[in-house]
Motif scaffolding. Structure first.
Motif, mmCIF file in Angstrom:
data_model
loop_
_atom_site.group_PDB
_atom_site.id
_atom_site.type_symbol
_atom_site.label_atom_id
_atom_site.label_comp_id
_atom_site.label_asym_id
_atom_site.label_seq_id
_atom_site.Cartn_x
_atom_site.Cartn_y
_atom_site.Cartn_z
ATOM 1 N N LYS A 64 37.897 -0.386 9.535
ATOM 2 C CA LYS A 64 36.823 -1.611 9.997
ATOM 3 C C LYS A 64 37.805 -2.896 10.195
ATOM 4 N N LYS A 65 38.649 -3.164 9.364
ATOM 5 C CA LYS A 65 39.372 -4.410 9.376
ATOM 6 C C LYS A 65 40.332 -4.360 10.751
ATOM 7 N N ARG A 66 40.715 -3.257 11.027
ATOM 8 C CA ARG A 66 41.763 -3.111 12.557
ATOM 9 C C ARG A 66 40.759 -3.205 13.648
ATOM 10 N N THR A 67 39.735 -2.738 13.472
ATOM 11 C CA THR A 67 39.069 -2.708 14.593
ATOM 12 C C THR A 67 38.067 -3.966 15.175
ATOM 13 N N GLU A 68 37.458 -4.384 14.053
ATOM 14 C CA GLU A 68 36.588 -5.486 14.157
ATOM 15 C C GLU A 68 37.050 -6.770 13.937
ATOM 16 N N LYS A 69 37.496 -7.418 14.932
ATOM 17 C CA LYS A 69 38.173 -8.600 14.963
ATOM 18 C C LYS A 69 37.669 -9.650 14.432
ATOM 19 N N ALA A 82 38.026 -0.851 20.068
ATOM 20 C CA ALA A 82 37.900 0.676 19.815
ATOM 21 C C ALA A 82 38.852 1.604 20.012
ATOM 22 N N ARG A 83 40.278 1.300 20.322
ATOM 23 C CA ARG A 83 41.070 2.334 20.991
ATOM 24 C C ARG A 83 41.484 3.149 19.741
ATOM 25 N N VAL A 87 41.309 7.310 19.708
ATOM 26 C CA VAL A 87 42.241 8.261 19.378
ATOM 27 C C VAL A 87 42.364 9.030 18.356
ATOM 28 N N ILE A 88 41.573 8.620 17.023
ATOM 29 C CA ILE A 88 41.275 9.397 15.920
ATOM 30 C C ILE A 88 40.155 10.552 16.430
ATOM 31 N N SER A 89 39.370 9.723 17.165
ATOM 32 C CA SER A 89 37.977 11.027 17.474
ATOM 33 C C SER A 89 38.558 11.981 18.558
#
Length: 331
Positions: A64-69, A82-83, A87-89
């Protein structure tokens, strides 16, 4: 004053436990103000500081910290990058696919393993399919799709703008477009064959018709994005009708037009397979249909993956183009 104060620490300005009520309590608050506490950090900023958290919650918080700026913690919904999640999905889906196939839960006839599909892709690159190389299949399909896309763009966008700006054009063309738009391409495929034959013209025409309606309707909807205040302001500053059309109406419609182009190319790829059903000798859709007749499932999935990757790559290009041409979108 009946209440008593046990002790006041003057050095640290801390109020010790007291037994006060009423007016005395208010007086003490004036003498010794309440101690201010520092604002607590957001939970996204404390990731990794609490070693007692289990591994899974820590990974979720780190993601969450990496995706939510920052600082959009409480801003517009959907903000962030959301990249990494994508990739994870994708990796998780491939792992699930490999699990169910390698464990034998699904027979290879219905769903081959990812390894088999990758091996088949390599074989298609080297040997082709049905006597035609993979490059020729790709060239045939790309020519049909993007040829029809170019024709649809240069005709549907001007007509869509005319439909939105001229009541006479709207009265003539809007019912026709709205009538055929919901029809599936396979419904009028026989008519196209009767009129144009079975050569490349009928295939490109079928894809063109599938793309034309969404692009035209998106351009028409984009015209309404221009506010009357903007148009009146342009006229008041001495702009001509052509200048208002170009600088106000068309530029306001650009976000909707680009969205319509993205939707239209998607319809084109879905219609490609239908168009290559008729007397085609090459093409990704033809390859998929021919392989399905002989139950060569790995070729079918390989063709689907090729179509999906090309379509997704073009969609990414359109998103990039949208950022360059309409940076004001959303404001």
């Amino acid at each position: 004053m009946n209440n008593t104060v046990e002790q006041i620490d003057a050095d640290h300005n801390v109020l010790s436990p007291v037994k006060v009520t009423g007016d005395a309590q208010e007086m003490l608050h004036e003498v010794v103000p309440a101690k201010k506490t520092a604002p607590q950090p957001h939970y996204r900023d404390t990731v990794g500081q609490d070693g007692e958290l289990p591994l899974a919650p820590r990974l979720i918080l780190a993601l969450k910290k990496r995706t939510e700026k920052a600082p959009n913690y409480y801003g517009e919904p959907g903000q962030g990058d959301a990249r990494l999640v994508s990739v994870i999905s994708v990796i998780g889906f491939i792992c699930l696919w490999a699990l169910v196939t390698e464990a034998g839960w699904i027979k290879p006839l219905f769903l081959p393993s990812p390894i088999s599909v990758v091996e088949r892709l390599g074989d298609l690159v080297v040997n082709g399919f049905s006597g035609v190389s993979l490059g020729e299949h790709l060239l045939a399909s790309l020519t049909r799709v993007f040829g029809a896309f170019a024709l649809a763009a240069i005709t549907a966008i001007p007509l869509g703008i005319l439909i939105g700006t001229n009541v006479w054009v709207r009265g003539v063309l809007d019912p026709l477009i709205e009538f055929y738009r919901p029809l599936p391409p396979l419904a009028y495929l026989p008519l196209v064959i009767i009129w144009l034959g079975i050569d490349e013209t009928s295939k490109i025409t079928l894809i063109f018709l599938a793309m034309f309606a969404p692009i035209a309707l998106s351009a028409r909807a984009g015209v309404s994005s221009a506010k009357s205040e903007q148009i009146q302001a342009a006229y008041s500053m001495g702009a001509s009708k052509f200048q208002v059309l170009y600088h106000v109406i068309i530029k306001s419609a650009m976000p909707e037009i680009l969205t319509g182009l993205r939707i239209g190319i998607g319809f084109g790829w879905t219609t490609l397979v239908a168009s290559e059903m008729v007397a085609a000798q090459a093409g990704i859709g033809y390859m998929v249909l021919n392989a399905a007749e002989f139950l060569v499932t790995d070729v079918v999935i390989a063709g689907i993956i090729i179509i999906g990757l090309i379509a997704y790559s073009f969609d990414l290009f359109m998103r990039w183009l949208e950022k360059k041409l309409v940076p004001w979108k959303g404001y």
